[in-house]
Design a protein around this motif. Structure first.
Motif, PDB file in Angstrom:
ATOM      1  N   GLU A  45       0.986  -0.421   0.106  1.00 32.97           N
ATOM      2  CA  GLU A  45       0.121   0.145   0.121  1.00 32.97           C
ATOM      3  C   GLU A  45       1.115   1.326  -0.487  1.00 32.97           C
ATOM      4  O   GLU A  45       2.086   1.268   0.488  1.00 32.97           O
ATOM      5  CB  GLU A  45      -1.039   0.022   1.181  1.00 32.97           C
ATOM      6  N   GLY A  46       0.259   2.701  -0.752  1.00 33.04           N
ATOM      7  CA  GLY A  46       0.829   3.286  -0.914  1.00 33.04           C
ATOM      8  C   GLY A  46       1.487   4.187  -1.612  1.00 33.04           C
ATOM      9  O   GLY A  46       1.937   5.418  -1.878  1.00 33.04           O
ATOM     10  N   LEU A  63      -4.281   8.167  -7.162  1.00 28.35           N
ATOM     11  CA  LEU A  63      -5.533   9.253  -6.163  1.00 28.35           C
ATOM     12  C   LEU A  63      -6.926   9.802  -6.838  1.00 28.35           C
ATOM     13  O   LEU A  63      -7.908   9.897  -5.877  1.00 28.35           O
ATOM     14  CB  LEU A  63      -4.714  10.190  -5.747  1.00 28.35           C
ATOM     15  N   GLY A 106      -3.801   6.907   3.555  1.00 26.50           N
ATOM     16  CA  GLY A 106      -2.129   7.674   4.000  1.00 26.50           C
ATOM     17  C   GLY A 106      -2.499   8.980   4.286  1.00 26.50           C
ATOM     18  O   GLY A 106      -3.565   9.491   4.712  1.00 26.50           O
ATOM     19  N   ALA A 153       2.615  12.703   1.900  1.00 30.76           N
ATOM     20  CA  ALA A 153       2.642  12.298   1.020  1.00 30.76           C
ATOM     21  C   ALA A 153       3.919  12.813   0.491  1.00 30.76           C
ATOM     22  O   ALA A 153       4.551  14.135   0.641  1.00 30.76           O
ATOM     23  CB  ALA A 153       1.678  12.182  -0.386  1.00 30.76           C
ATOM     24  N   ARG A 172       2.904  -1.105   4.108  1.00 33.32           N
ATOM     25  CA  ARG A 172       2.797   0.353   3.542  1.00 33.32           C
ATOM     26  C   ARG A 172       4.409   0.827   3.700  1.00 33.32           C
ATOM     27  O   ARG A 172       5.638   1.158   4.257  1.00 33.32           O
ATOM     28  CB  ARG A 172       2.007   0.742   4.573  1.00 33.32           C
ATOM     29  N   THR A 174       2.643   7.560   1.685  1.00 34.03           N
ATOM     30  CA  THR A 174       2.185   7.685   0.353  1.00 34.03           C
ATOM     31  C   THR A 174       3.272   8.127  -1.025  1.00 34.03           C
ATOM     32  O   THR A 174       4.099   9.382  -0.053  1.00 34.03           O
ATOM     33  CB  THR A 174       1.349   8.287  -0.019  1.00 34.03           C
TER      34      THR A 174
END
Lengths: 416, 459
Positions: free
Chosen positions: A137-138, A145, A157, A160, A225, A244
Motif C-alpha cells: 500500500e501507498g 488517487l 495515507g 505523501a 505500507r 504515500t
C-alpha cells in the motif's frame, strides 16, 4: 442501439470521443455508438474537480465534471447511444471490432467507421524503473488517487511525496490536500518545474511544499505500507518519511488496441500515426485526442474529436478515402514529435474537412528558437524567434500548412 | 484453543501447499499454517515461472530427481486443476567457442544422466525460433519439454484442493515457539496453540529459524535475491521460447521468457543478501537486466515495462535441497528449496508424503477425493464472456482493462473457500491491477469492490 446496428463506433467517451460524436451528429450522421469501459462517461476529466478544462473548445472556465456535463448535454440520445461498462477488446482491419459490454454481451461487429479516442494513462512506478521495496500500500499514480477521492474510496495515507512536476502534479497537490494528505515534497528529475513556473512558486511559497529538482528516488522503504523514500539530488541523499508516493504525469497513450489492428504506431508518441484528417493507416479507422500523443489539454482533445467527426462524415460521403496518399512530415534535430505525422493534399475539399491542430514538441529548452517549415527544400514558413520549452506545445499556424502541396515536408527548429 | 492434528505443515508456499494437497489424500487430520495473511506470499511469489525438466540441476542429486518427477506430475495433473501449462521449449544459447564447448559437454552429461529430450542445434535453428535474437549466437541446446506455468495460481490450486479434501488452513498464524510434550508438538501462535503429532517445516526463508525453535540447527540460510523486469504484452511477438545463457557453476544466469499471461520476463539477477527480508529492486539490478535485454533481444527495449519485482531464494550453506526427516522426533524439515521449488513441488510433495506416511505416522489412502478447478488466467484462455457465463452480467463487465478481468471474476475470487485477505492477494488470484497501468484505471474501483464484497462475506 446495439453494436450490430451502429454505422460508427467511437471507442472512448472522454472529451475527444464525445466531441467526435457531437460533430458527427451535427453533420447529419446517425447510428453512432460511443462505447466506454468505465462506469460513467466522461473520461479522465470527470475525476478532476478544479477549473481549467475544455477552454479551447468551450471558451468557458469549467471543472472536469463541468466539461463532461456540457459535452453530454450536446448529444441527442436518439442519434447517439453511449454504452458504458462496455470494452473494445480488439480492432482488426475491416474495420472489425470485438466488444464486450454489460448490455450487449460479447459481439464482433463491422461498422463503417471506428474512431479511436482511448486517451492516456500515467506511467506507473514500475515503468519508470524506480528502485526500492514494493509495499502493498501507498504507491499510487495521480489518476488512481483522483479516482479514489472522486469515488469516496478511503485514502489511508497521511503524508505523501509527489514525483513529477508537470501540470498534473500541481493538480494532485490540491486533491491530496482535500483527501487529508500532507505533501512532504515534490521531486522532479528535470532541472526546472515542467509546469508553469508560477505553479512551482505557488506550491513552494503558498503551500510550503519543498520542490527537489534534478532529483530521483533511489529507494522506497516499508513492507506493508510505504514508510519513507530516499532521494538523490544535487544536495546529496536524503530520506523523507512518508506513507504515500504519488507518481504523476509521464503520460503515455493507452494504445492497447493498436497491436494486431493493422494500424501503424508512431515510435516516439506510441500512438497511431495519422494524417491531418485523423485517418490512421487502416481503412475506416480514425483516431483523435490524447491517444495521438501524451499530452495536450482536454480542450484541444475535444477540438480534435470534433474535427475528426467532420472528416468521418466527409469519408462516409465519399470525399475522403484510403490509401491516404499523404506525405510524412519529417521532424529535424531538436524536435521530439509532430502530430499529425502525415499531410495529405486537400485541394478541392474546401470546408468539408477540417485539419487537426498541430501538436509539436521540442526536445530541449531553448531561450530563443525559430521554427521553420519547408517543402521539397523550399522554405514555406518561418516563425518568429520565441522561447521554447520542453513539454510545451509549439505553435504552428494552420495557414502555414495550407500552402503544402504534397511534397517532402520537413520541420526544424534552430536557435535564433 | 487447542486442537490435535496428526500433521501440521508450517508454511503455505508452493511446497507447503503441494504437501498439504498430497496429504489430503490420506485419512489424516492435517493443518496448514501460514505466518502471512495469504498463501504463496513469500518465496513463491517471485520466480521465473519456468517449469524446468531437471536437466539444468546437478545430476544425481535429490533436487534433480524431484524436479524431474515434479515436472512429470505437473504436466499430468495441472491441466485438470485448471492450471495453464505452455510447453514452449527452451534454448540455452552459446555466444562464443568457449561457451559452445561448455554447452556440448553439458549436453553429453545431460544425456548420460538420462535426459534425452534436449538436442544440440546450430545458428539456423536458433534464429528460426528467435528471429529477433541479436546476431552472434553460435549454437544452443533446444529443450522442447521445458515450459511456462502460472506461479500464482499454482499454490492456490494446491491449497484449494487440500482444503476441499479436508485440510484445515490457518493464515496470519506465525509460529513463535515450538515444544514437544505429551507425545506431540505444541506450536505457539498468536492465534493459539496448534498441537500435532508430526510437524513438516516448509518455512522457506524462515526455515532455519523454525527448525531452531525445535532445537535443530542442521543448516544456515544463505538467501539469494533475484530481480526481474516484466515487459508489456506488446512485446510478446518477439519471443516464443525460454531463452537461457550457458550456466555458470553457481548461477544459471539471466533468462528471457514469455509468461503464460502474455508478457515477456527478464531475470533473475543473483545476489547474496544479508537480510532475508530485503525485498528491494535496486538500480544496479534493474540496470543489469536492461543490459542483458539490450545484449540478447534489443527490440525488447522498444516496449514499456509493466512491472519489476524480486524473489528471494531460501538457499542454505550447501547448494542442495535439505529435506531432513527425523522420524523419532516426528519433525521433518523441507529446507533449501532454492530456485526450483515451483517445478519440483509435486515431486517434493510425493517424496515427503512417502516419508511421513509410513515412517512417521500412519494413514490410509482415501478412496475418493474431490477435484478442484481454478479459473485460468492465461492469455488466450477461456474468458467468462465467451461461454455460458455470459448470462451473468458480472461476467460481461470488465473492471481491470489491461488484463481483461471482469467484476464477476473478482466476486468469485472473494467467494472462494480461501478468499484473498488483501488487495495484493486479490491481484495474485485474479490479476486485477497486475497489468500495464498498475491500477491507474481500475485501482479505485477494485478497492471499492474488494472493500464492499469483503464486508458482505460471512466471516
Amino acid at each position: 442501439m446495439t453494436p450490430e446496428h451502429a454505422d460508427i463506433v467511437v471507442v472512448g467517451a472522454g472529451p475527444a470521443g464525445l466531441a467526435a460524436a457531437a460533430s458527427l451528429a451535427g453533420r447529419g450522421m446517425h447510428r453512432i455508438l460511443v462505447v466506454d469501459r468505465d462506469d460513467e462517461a466522461g473520461g479522465l476529466p470527470r475525476f478532476c474537480h478544479h477549473p481549467g478544462f475544455g477552454w479551447e473548445y468551450t471558451h468557458r472556465l469549467e471543472s472536469g465534471p463541468g466539461l463532461v456535463r456540457r459535452l453530454l448535454r450536446a448529444l441527442d440520445p436518439g442519434i447517439i447511444t453511449i454504452a458504458i461498462r462496455t470494452s473494445a477488446l480488439a480492432v482488426r482491419p475491416g474495420p472489425e471490432i470485438d466488444i464486450v459490454g454489460i448490455e450487449c454481451g460479447h459481439v464482433r461487429v463491422r461498422p463503417r467507421v471506428v474512431v479511436l479516442a482511448t486517451g492516456i494513462r500515467e506511467r506507473p512506478r514500475s515503468a519508470r524503473l524506480v528502485p526500492g521495496r514494493r509495499p502493498a500500500e501507498g504507491i499510487l499514480t495521480t489518476g488512481q488517487l483522483q479516482q479514489m477521492v472522486a469515488r469516496g474510496v478511503p485514502v489511508k495515507g497521511r503524508r505523501a511525496v509527489v514525483v513529477g512536476t508537470e501540470h498534473v502534479a500541481f493538480s494532485i497537490l490540491l486533491t491530496a490536500r482535500h483527501a487529508g494528505l500532507e505533501i512532504m515534497a515534490m521531486v522532479g528529475a528535470e532541472d526546472r518545474v515542467m509546469s508553469y513556473a508560477g505553479a512551482g512558486l505557488a506550491a513552494r511559497f503558498l503551500m510550503g511544499v519543498p520542490i527537489h529538482l534534478s532529483s530521483k528516488i533511489e529507494d522506497i522503504h516499508g513492507s506493508e505500507r510505504v514508510e519513507s523514500v530516499t532521494l538523490c539530488g544535487p544536495a546529496g541523499t536524503r530520506t523523507i518519511p512518508c506513507d504515500t508516493v504519488i507518481f504523476s504525469g509521464d503520460f503515455i497513450p493507452d494504445a492497447a488496441l493498436l497491436p494486431g489492428s493493422g494500424i501503424d504506431i508512431a515510435r516516439v508518441t506510441a500512438g497511431p500515426s495519422v494524417d491531418q484528417f485523423g485517418r490512421t493507416s487502416a481503412v475506416g479507422v480514425f483516431a483523435a485526442g490524447n491517444l495521438l500523443r501524451a499530452v495536450e489539454t482536454s480542450g484541444l482533445a475535444a477540438i480534435e474529436g470534433a474535427r475528426v467527426g467532420t472528416n468521418v462524415a466527409a469519408y462516409l460521403e465519399g470525399m475522403l478515402g484510403w490509401p491516404r496518399d499523404a506525405a510524412s512530415i519529417r521532424v529535424g534535430d531538436g524536435l521530439s514529435y509532430v502530430v499529425p505525422q502525415y499531410w495529405a493534399p486537400s485541394a478541392g475539399l474546401g470546408g468539408a474537412v477540417q485539419a487537426l491542430p498541430v501538436s509539436l514538441r521540442a526536445l530541449a529548452d531553448i531561450r530563443r528558437a525559430r521554427l521553420s517549415l519547408s517543402e521539397d527544400g523550399q522554405a514555406i514558413w518561418t516563425g518568429h524567434p520565441t522561447k521554447t520549452l520542453r513539454h510545451r506545445r509549439l505553435a504552428l499556424p494552420a495557414a502555414a500548412l495550407d500552402r503544402l502541396r504534397g511534397g517532402d515536408i520537413a520541420l526544424r527548429i534552430d536557435p535564433a | 484453543m487447542s486442537d490435535r492434528f496428526d500433521i501440521a505443515i508450517v508454511g503455505a508456499g508452493v511446497v507447503g501447499c503441494a504437501i498439504a494437497r498430497e496429504l489430503s489424500r490420506y485419512a489424516l487430520r492435517t493443518v496448514l499454517i501460514e505466518a502471512r495473511s495469504d498463501l504463496g506470499d513469500g518465496v513463491s511469489k517471485g520466480n521465473s515461472a519456468v517449469l524446468s525438466t531437471g536437466a539444468d540441476t546437478p545430476f544425481g542429486t535429490l533436487e534433480c530427481r524431484l524436479v524431474a518427477r515434479g515436472h512429470q506430475r505437473y504436466l499430468a495433473e495441472a491441466p485438470a486443476m485448471g492450471l495453464p501449462v505452455m510447453p514452449i521449449g527452451s534454448l540455452t544459447v552459446a555466444w562464443n567457442e568457449t561457451e559452445r564447448e561448455r554447452l556440448e559437454a553439458m549436453h553429453k552429461e545431460t544425456v548420460a544422466a538420462g535426459f534425452h529430450s534436449g538436442q544440440l542445434v546450430g545458428a539456423d535453428e536458433i534464429y528460426r525460433r528467435v528471429p529477433h535474437l541479436s546476431p552472434g549466437a553460435v549454437s544452443a541446446i533446444w529443450e522442447p519439454e521445458e515450459g511456462i506455468v502460472d506461479p500464482f495460481s499454482t499454490p492456490y490450486a494446491y491449497a484449494l484442493d487440500a482444503v476441499t479434501n479436508g485440510v484445515e488452513f490457518r493464515s496470519t498464524c506465525p509460529v513463535e515457539r515450538a515444544e514437544r510434550r505429551d507425545g506431540a508438538w505444541h506450536l505457539h501462535t498468536p492465534k493459539g496453540e496448534v498441537v500435532a503429532d508430526t510437524v513438516i517445516n516448509c518455512g522457506g526463508l524462515a526455515g532455519a529459524r523454525i527448525d531452531a525453535m525445535a532445537g535443530y540447527t542442521d543448516f544456515v540460510m544463505r538467501p539469494r535475491r533475484g530481480q526481474f523486469i516484466v515487459f508489456d504484452k506488446s512485446a510478446r511477438p518477439l519471443l516464443d521460447v525460454v531463452l537461457k545463457p550457458v550456466p555458470a557453476p553457481t548461477y544459471r544466469g539471466i533468462l528471457m521468457t514469455p509468461t503464460v499471461f502474455g508478457n515477456i520476463l527478464v531475470g533473475p539477477t543473483s545476489e547474496e543478501i544479508e537480510d532475508p527480508d530485503d525485498w528491494r529492486v535496486t538500480r544496479e539490478g534493474l540496470d543489469t537486466l536492461v543490459a542483458a535485454a539490450r545484449k540478447m533481444l534489443p527490440r525488447l527495449l522498444e516496449h514499456e515495462v509493466t512491472a519489476t519485482y524480486c524473489g528471494i531464494r531460501p538457499g542454505t550453506e550447501r547448494p542442495e535441497y535439505r529435506i531432513i526427516p527425523r522420524p523419532s522426533d516426528r519433525w521433518l524439515t523441507v529446507g533449501g528449496i532454492r530456485s526450483t521449488g515451483l517445478s519440483a513441488s509435486l515431486g517434493i510433495a510425493e517424496h515427503v508424503a512417502g516419508i511421513v506416511v509410513g515412517e512417521m505416522t500412519k494413514g490410509e489412502r482415501k478412496l475418493e477425493t474431490t477435484a478442484v478447478r481454478v479459473p485460468s488466467l492465461a492469455a488466450g484462455g477461456d474468458r467468462p464472456w465467451l461461454n455460458g457465463g455470459a448470462d451473468d452480467a458480472a461476467y460481461r463487465e470488465i473492471i481491470c482493462h489491461c488484463e481483461g478481468i471482469t467484476v464477476g471474476e473478482v466476486r468469485d475470487a472473494l467467494a472462494s473457500p480461501l478468499p484473498p485477505q488483501s488487495l495484493k492477494a486479490l491481484k495474485r488470484r485474479t490479476r486485477v491491477m497486475f497489468g500495464r497501468c498498475q491500477g491507474f484505471f481500475c485501482g479505485a474501483r477494485v478497492q471499492a469492490l474488494f472493500d464492499r464484497l469483503s464486508k458482505e462475506r460471512p466471516q
